[in-house]
Design a protein around this motif. Structure first.
Motif, PDB file in Angstrom:
ATOM      1  N   TRP A 162       1.166  -0.947  -0.091  1.00 35.77           N
ATOM      2  CA  TRP A 162       0.021  -0.445   0.257  1.00 35.77           C
ATOM      3  C   TRP A 162       1.374   1.433  -0.241  1.00 35.77           C
ATOM      4  CZ3 TRP A 162      -0.129  -4.169   3.108  1.00 35.77           C
ATOM      5  CH2 TRP A 162       0.567  -3.673   4.709  1.00 35.77           C
ATOM      6  N   THR A 163       0.064   2.821  -0.168  1.00 39.80           N
ATOM      7  CA  THR A 163       1.040   3.965  -0.543  1.00 39.80           C
ATOM      8  C   THR A 163       1.629   3.924   0.918  1.00 39.80           C
ATOM      9  OG1 THR A 163      -0.923   4.879   0.348  1.00 39.80           O
ATOM     10  CG2 THR A 163      -0.238   4.540  -2.114  1.00 39.80           C
ATOM     11  N   PRO A 164       2.763   4.248   1.280  1.00 32.26           N
ATOM     12  CA  PRO A 164       3.307   4.873   2.187  1.00 32.26           C
ATOM     13  C   PRO A 164       2.798   5.591   3.085  1.00 32.26           C
ATOM     14  CG  PRO A 164       5.627   4.660   0.564  1.00 32.26           C
ATOM     15  CD  PRO A 164       4.128   4.243  -0.208  1.00 32.26           C
ATOM     16  N   GLU A 165       2.313   6.602   3.010  1.00 31.13           N
ATOM     17  CA  GLU A 165       1.722   7.499   3.790  1.00 31.13           C
ATOM     18  C   GLU A 165       0.470   6.665   4.777  1.00 31.13           C
ATOM     19  OE1 GLU A 165      -0.253   8.619  -0.369  1.00 31.13           O
ATOM     20  OE2 GLU A 165       1.623   8.023   0.794  1.00 31.13           O
ATOM     21  N   LEU A 166       0.007   5.482   3.777  1.00 30.09           N
ATOM     22  CA  LEU A 166      -1.175   5.171   4.411  1.00 30.09           C
ATOM     23  C   LEU A 166      -0.118   4.188   6.539  1.00 30.09           C
ATOM     24  CD1 LEU A 166      -3.723   4.037   5.101  1.00 30.09           C
ATOM     25  CD2 LEU A 166      -3.626   2.440   3.691  1.00 30.09           C
ATOM     26  N   ASN A 167       1.126   3.903   5.843  1.00 28.82           N
ATOM     27  CA  ASN A 167       1.857   3.061   6.751  1.00 28.82           C
ATOM     28  C   ASN A 167       1.926   3.341   8.635  1.00 28.82           C
ATOM     29  OD1 ASN A 167       3.403   0.617   5.618  1.00 28.82           O
ATOM     30  ND2 ASN A 167       4.975   1.344   7.153  1.00 28.82           N
ATOM     31  N   TRP A 168       1.190   4.411   8.829  1.00 27.73           N
ATOM     32  CA  TRP A 168       1.222   5.337   9.906  1.00 27.73           C
ATOM     33  C   TRP A 168       0.143   4.162  10.665  1.00 27.73           C
ATOM     34  CZ3 TRP A 168      -2.676   8.472  12.279  1.00 27.73           C
ATOM     35  CH2 TRP A 168      -2.462   8.504  13.310  1.00 27.73           C
ATOM     36  N   HIS A 169      -1.462   4.591  10.008  1.00 26.88           N
ATOM     37  CA  HIS A 169      -2.787   4.097  10.178  1.00 26.88           C
ATOM     38  C   HIS A 169      -2.361   2.741  10.453  1.00 26.88           C
ATOM     39  CE1 HIS A 169      -6.911   3.343  10.198  1.00 26.88           C
ATOM     40  NE2 HIS A 169      -6.450   2.481   9.242  1.00 26.88           N
ATOM     41  N   VAL A 170      -1.971   1.895   9.983  1.00 31.05           N
ATOM     42  CA  VAL A 170      -2.359   0.959   9.533  1.00 31.05           C
ATOM     43  C   VAL A 170      -1.288  -0.324  10.822  1.00 31.05           C
ATOM     44  CG1 VAL A 170      -1.077  -1.731   8.364  1.00 31.05           C
ATOM     45  CG2 VAL A 170      -1.998   0.142   7.110  1.00 31.05           C
ATOM     46  N   ARG A 171       0.098   0.605  11.386  1.00 32.34           N
ATOM     47  CA  ARG A 171       0.534   0.276  11.977  1.00 32.34           C
ATOM     48  C   ARG A 171       0.375   0.313  13.455  1.00 32.34           C
ATOM     49  NH1 ARG A 171       7.106   2.020  10.810  1.00 32.34           N
ATOM     50  NH2 ARG A 171       7.570   0.892  12.369  1.00 32.34           N
ATOM     51  N   ARG A 172      -0.621   1.486  13.647  1.00 31.48           N
ATOM     52  CA  ARG A 172      -1.892   1.421  14.367  1.00 31.48           C
ATOM     53  C   ARG A 172      -2.405   1.350  14.968  1.00 31.48           C
ATOM     54  NH1 ARG A 172      -2.933   6.527  16.561  1.00 31.48           N
ATOM     55  NH2 ARG A 172      -2.856   6.468  18.441  1.00 31.48           N
ATOM     56  N   ALA A 173      -3.674   0.872  13.942  1.00 32.58           N
ATOM     57  CA  ALA A 173      -4.696  -0.077  13.720  1.00 32.58           C
ATOM     58  C   ALA A 173      -4.305  -1.430  14.274  1.00 32.58           C
ATOM     59  CB  ALA A 173      -5.543   0.355  12.961  1.00 32.58           C
ATOM     60  N   ALA A 174      -3.091  -2.437  13.555  1.00 36.29           N
ATOM     61  CA  ALA A 174      -2.820  -3.462  13.598  1.00 36.29           C
ATOM     62  C   ALA A 174      -2.904  -4.443  15.025  1.00 36.29           C
ATOM     63  CB  ALA A 174      -1.596  -3.935  12.839  1.00 36.29           C
ATOM     64  N   ALA A 175      -2.073  -2.923  15.575  1.00 38.70           N
ATOM     65  CA  ALA A 175      -1.478  -3.120  17.241  1.00 38.70           C
ATOM     66  C   ALA A 175      -3.032  -3.125  17.942  1.00 38.70           C
ATOM     67  CB  ALA A 175      -0.882  -2.105  17.499  1.00 38.70           C
ATOM     68  N   TRP A 176      -4.373  -2.289  17.638  1.00 39.16           N
ATOM     69  CA  TRP A 176      -4.884  -2.245  18.584  1.00 39.16           C
ATOM     70  C   TRP A 176      -6.047  -3.361  17.880  1.00 39.16           C
ATOM     71  CZ3 TRP A 176      -8.943   2.838  20.029  1.00 39.16           C
ATOM     72  CH2 TRP A 176      -7.587   3.235  19.999  1.00 39.16           C
ATOM     73  N   THR A 177      -5.433  -4.116  17.503  1.00 44.29           N
ATOM     74  CA  THR A 177      -6.480  -5.831  16.952  1.00 44.29           C
ATOM     75  C   THR A 177      -5.601  -6.463  17.095  1.00 44.29           C
ATOM     76  OG1 THR A 177      -5.352  -6.011  14.130  1.00 44.29           O
ATOM     77  CG2 THR A 177      -7.167  -4.913  14.464  1.00 44.29           C
ATOM     78  N   GLY A 178      -4.420  -6.291  18.003  1.00 43.38           N
ATOM     79  CA  GLY A 178      -3.442  -7.019  18.479  1.00 43.38           C
ATOM     80  C   GLY A 178      -2.417  -8.506  17.309  1.00 43.38           C
ATOM     81  N   ARG A 179      -2.160  -7.322  16.465  1.00 37.21           N
ATOM     82  CA  ARG A 179      -0.951  -7.973  15.839  1.00 37.21           C
ATOM     83  C   ARG A 179      -0.238  -6.895  15.345  1.00 37.21           C
ATOM     84  NH1 ARG A 179      -5.627  -8.642  14.366  1.00 37.21           N
ATOM     85  NH2 ARG A 179      -5.536 -11.188  12.728  1.00 37.21           N
ATOM     86  N   THR A 180       0.296  -6.730  14.267  1.00 42.39           N
ATOM     87  CA  THR A 180       1.534  -5.340  13.856  1.00 42.39           C
ATOM     88  C   THR A 180       1.775  -6.240  12.535  1.00 42.39           C
ATOM     89  OG1 THR A 180       3.526  -6.664  14.754  1.00 42.39           O
ATOM     90  CG2 THR A 180       2.391  -5.492  15.940  1.00 42.39           C
ATOM     91  N   LEU A 181       2.667  -5.368  11.478  1.00 41.57           N
ATOM     92  CA  LEU A 181       2.813  -5.053  10.181  1.00 41.57           C
ATOM     93  C   LEU A 181       3.672  -6.152  10.114  1.00 41.57           C
ATOM     94  CD1 LEU A 181       2.914  -4.613   7.043  1.00 41.57           C
ATOM     95  CD2 LEU A 181       4.365  -2.552   8.052  1.00 41.57           C
ATOM     96  N   PRO A 182       4.656  -7.053  10.772  1.00 44.07           N
ATOM     97  CA  PRO A 182       5.869  -7.652  10.767  1.00 44.07           C
ATOM     98  C   PRO A 182       5.223  -9.243  11.256  1.00 44.07           C
ATOM     99  CG  PRO A 182       7.336  -5.718  11.437  1.00 44.07           C
ATOM    100  CD  PRO A 182       5.398  -4.798  11.911  1.00 44.07           C
ATOM    101  N   SER A 183       4.408  -8.907  12.403  1.00 42.61           N
ATOM    102  CA  SER A 183       4.025 -10.179  12.239  1.00 42.61           C
ATOM    103  C   SER A 183       2.770 -10.576  11.471  1.00 42.61           C
ATOM    104  CB  SER A 183       2.889 -10.144  14.074  1.00 42.61           C
ATOM    105  OG  SER A 183       1.195  -9.809  13.729  1.00 42.61           O
ATOM    106  N   MET A 184       2.337 -10.370  10.653  1.00 37.05           N
ATOM    107  CA  MET A 184       1.865 -10.493   9.047  1.00 37.05           C
ATOM    108  C   MET A 184       2.930 -11.021   7.946  1.00 37.05           C
ATOM    109  SD  MET A 184      -0.922  -7.575   9.032  1.00 37.05           S
ATOM    110  CE  MET A 184      -0.782  -6.112   9.585  1.00 37.05           C
ATOM    111  N   GLN A 185       3.138  -9.788   8.328  1.00 40.04           N
ATOM    112  CA  GLN A 185       4.653 -10.821   6.908  1.00 40.04           C
ATOM    113  C   GLN A 185       5.351 -11.840   7.806  1.00 40.04           C
ATOM    114  OE1 GLN A 185       6.906  -7.238   7.855  1.00 40.04           O
ATOM    115  NE2 GLN A 185       6.166  -5.712   5.525  1.00 40.04           N
ATOM    116  N   VAL A 186       5.798 -12.476   9.035  1.00 41.33           N
ATOM    117  CA  VAL A 186       5.980 -13.394   9.519  1.00 41.33           C
ATOM    118  C   VAL A 186       4.840 -14.626   9.232  1.00 41.33           C
ATOM    119  CG1 VAL A 186       6.703 -15.152  11.883  1.00 41.33           C
ATOM    120  CG2 VAL A 186       7.217 -12.320  11.413  1.00 41.33           C
TER     121      VAL A 186
END
Length: 670
Positions: free
Chosen positions: A527-551
């Motif tokens: 996705w576009t890099p500027e979305l990363n800030w939202h994705v990283r915070r929202a992912a944590a609120w759901t119990g995951r992180t961007l790297p955990s999805m990649q793992v």
């Protein structure tokens, strides 16, 4: 903002308001195409919101389950209440006498080096202990002065009331905003959340007040708005000394927070580290069956009223299952993120009923004092009249509240295997707890083939990694696919140039079968890099992180590759460059059967901040530093052989030293 303004209690930067404008409606979310990160995060948050109340709930079953749920909540906060503790040390700095009550000014040491300035409002009494209401502050500068009308009114009604500074906006300035606007996404790896500090301070305040003869500790309530509203939920859930709670504008369902992107306006303290995948209703369940009054405004940009109504309905159903129907109520008020006379008088009536046994309707009660001239100045309420203690940790408490786990001592093979088992157990239970309980069917398909790109051709396969995600594995056969041969899976990096991964593979796997994989956040599934800030915070609120999805994607690709033609399932290796080394390492560790791990310039630690915009390669994994760190993984994934292309980063020498101490081979260097 005046001292008594009740119109806007959240200190919200303008850019967060702009981000809220990017919300999209529910129908659009539900109809979003596969491989959409926003659709996926909404899907996962909606699943958590829908998973309450528990099926087949009874009072007896909840009684059995509650202790473990309570333990999980505190673990997400980062501490335990099992150890005995003395009351904190308190230093008084003055008293202000007002008509009908007095205000004691003091600070207490909630943990070594962390000092909390507080005002205690005590009504004039005949010596009989009085009920207590803690007033927990939201995000407003000059907190004890800004919110003083509330404890003042409570004291006039006959309650003792304690109000104390938060870390961020008190007499000594600290930080609530880490990932929010500092780029401190490594807080997730450390397991740190400013909510935990505030909760701990409130618990320690109760420890002190329990020793005061003026306080009736059998009748204790808590209330607050916005950040103080969320803290009201936390304290009542964590501490059974709270008899009644009245949170204001402080909670909503997770699907609304993530799906409507309301999270973008929220402080990092508004949700615990959600390692066990809770909705806020799960926190509310820990309060049941004690009396709970939820107050919410109907035009709140941070909490949609529809979300709060759904939240209340679910929690009311839970209360009813416990035989406590009517003990949880919702009062709605007009306007934005704020108090209203209706909510304030309802709260006063609520505490009079449940802490004093008095039946006085809200209509019979007067409102708080709103005339600034009738209230005290910040200077008069100030605790640190001669300056804060020099050793006060408030500005840097994020570096001291939780300890990073030291590296294990590896002296022999038994030590190594024990550390490996304990680390994997912890990671699977906590850090990667959001991995699906049941893996989706791969539904693998061959979608592309050619005879031109490798001696035995090239085939591209697609497979389902997780619900909502179809990934591609692009396999180049340099060996006969009619026979089983080793396979090296190369993880592509975000933003890489054309042929970067191919050039990397030529250095490490000449003549071997090679597959290229784009995990979430890279290539076609990025996705576009500027979305990363939202994705990283929202992912944590759901119990995951961007790297955990990649793992997880890498782990699934390894399993899928074992089913492909021409692949020896016992000889699959994985390779990555720089930040993607994280996904390769942890996938190899969790898989447990990779032949080789090949790394080039991997990061050495999760304990590293990001730029403010969060557009760098994410390295955060929930709570990982409470157990391990990246530089330890090559040792802990033994018996996989680790190979480094180029120099070995210095921190990783710990892994090589530990392997040799256990009688194993060290690294291979290319």
């Amino acid at each position: 903002m005046t001292q008594v303004s009740q119109s806007f209690h959240w200190y919200l930067p303008a850019f967060a308001l702009l981000l809220l404008a990017s919300s999209f409606n529910c129908q659009a979310r539900q109809e979003a195409a596969p491989n959409s990160i926003l659709s996926y995060l909404y899907q996962e948050s909606a699943a958590l919101s829908a998973d309450f109340p528990p099926a087949d709930l009874s009072s007896s079953s909840w009684e059995r389950e509650r202790p473990e749920r309570h333990r999980q909540f505190l673990e997400m906060m980062g501490f335990s209440l099992e150890q005995p503790r003395d009351a904190p040390i308190v230093r008084h700095t003055g008293t202000v006498v007002e008509e009908g009550f007095r205000i004691e000014k003091f600070f207490f040491e909630s943990m070594p080096g962390l000092y909390v300035p507080a005002n205690l409002y005590l009504p004039e009494t005949s010596g009989t202990p009085v009920p207590l209401v803690l007033y927990l502050c939201g995000h407003a500068p000059g907190q004890k002065a800004h919110y003083q009308a509330h404890p003042r009114k409570l004291a006039q009604l006959g309650f003792a009331s304690l109000i104390f500074d938060t870390v961020q906006f008190g007499e000594v300035a600290g930080h609530h905003w880490g990932p929010y606007n500092q780029g401190w996404f490594h807080w997730y790896s450390r397991g740190y959340n400013p909510a935990a500090v505030e909760l701990w301070n409130a618990i320690r305040a109760l420890d002190y007040l329990a020793e005061r003869k003026e306080i009736d500790m059998e009748n204790v309530g808590v209330t607050g708005i916005s950040g103080g509203g969320s803290q009201t939920w936390y304290l009542a859930a964590a501490d059974s000394r709270i008899k009644a709670a009245a949170p204001v504008c402080g909670a909503g369902t997770l699907d609304s927070q993530v799906g409507d992107r309301r999270i973008d306006g929220h402080c990092d303290c508004m949700m615990p580290h959600n390692a066990f995948q809770w909705d806020f209703t799960d926190i509310g369940a820990l309060i049941a069956p004690r009396p709970l009054l939820i107050a919410q405004s109907d035009r709140d940009e941070l909490y949609g009223i529809e979300s709060t109504r759904a939240f209340h309905k679910k929690l009311a159903s839970f209360y009813e299952s416990l035989g406590a129907a009517g003990q949880v109520r919702l009062v709605e008020t007009p306007g934005g993120h704020s108090y209203h006379k209706k909510s304030r008088t309802a709260i006063f009536s609520f505490f009079l009923e449940h802490l004093m046994g008095k039946d006085i309707s809200p209509e019979e009660l007067t409102d708080i004092e709103t005339d600034p001239a009738a209230l005290l100045t910040a200077e008069k309420l100030q605790v640190y009249t001669e300056g804060a203690p020099e050793e006060d940790l408030t500005p840097i408490i994020q570096d001291h509240f939780l300890e990073i786990a030291p590296a294990p001592v590896i002296l022999n093979e038994a030590d190594l295997l024990l550390a490996q088992r304990k680390t994997k157990d912890y990671l699977q239970r906590y850090t990667f707890g959001a991995f699906p309980d049941q893996a989706a069917s791969f539904d693998g398909k061959e979608i592309y083939r050619t005879d031109d790109l490798a001696p035995y051709g090239n085939k591209t396969f697609s497979f389902t990694s997780e619900k909502g995600w179809r990934l591609k594995l692009n396999v180049f056969y340099r060996q006969n696919p009619e026979e089983a041969h080793p396979l090296l899976i190369v993880l592509r990096s975000p933003g890489e140039l054309r042929w970067d991964s191919e050039s990397f593979a030529q250095k490490i796997a000449r003549g071997q079968n090679v597959a290229y994989l784009e995990v979430r956040g890279t290539g076609e599934v990025g996705w576009t890099p500027e979305l990363n800030w939202h994705v990283r915070r929202a992912a944590a609120w759901t119990g995951r992180t961007l790297p955990s999805m990649q793992v997880y994607d890498a782990l699934r690709a390894i399993a899928f590759a074992r089913e492909l033609p021409g692949v020896d399932p016992k000889k699959i290796s994985i390779a990555a460059r720089e930040g993607m080394g994280l996904a390769a390492m942890y996938a190899a560790l969790l898989d447990g059967s990779c032949e080789k791990l090949i790394l080039s310039n991997p990061p050495e630690t999760h304990n590293r901040p990001s730029p403010v915009h969060g557009m760098d390669t994410a390295l955060e994994l929930l709570g990982v530093l409470k157990r391990t760190d990246m530089y330890q993984i090559p040792a802990l994934l033994y018996s996989t052989q680790t190979i480094f292309l180029g120099a070995v980063p210095e921190a990783y020498l710990w892994s090589e030293k530990s392997l040799k101490a256990a009688g194993k081979n060290g690294f291979i260097r290319l």
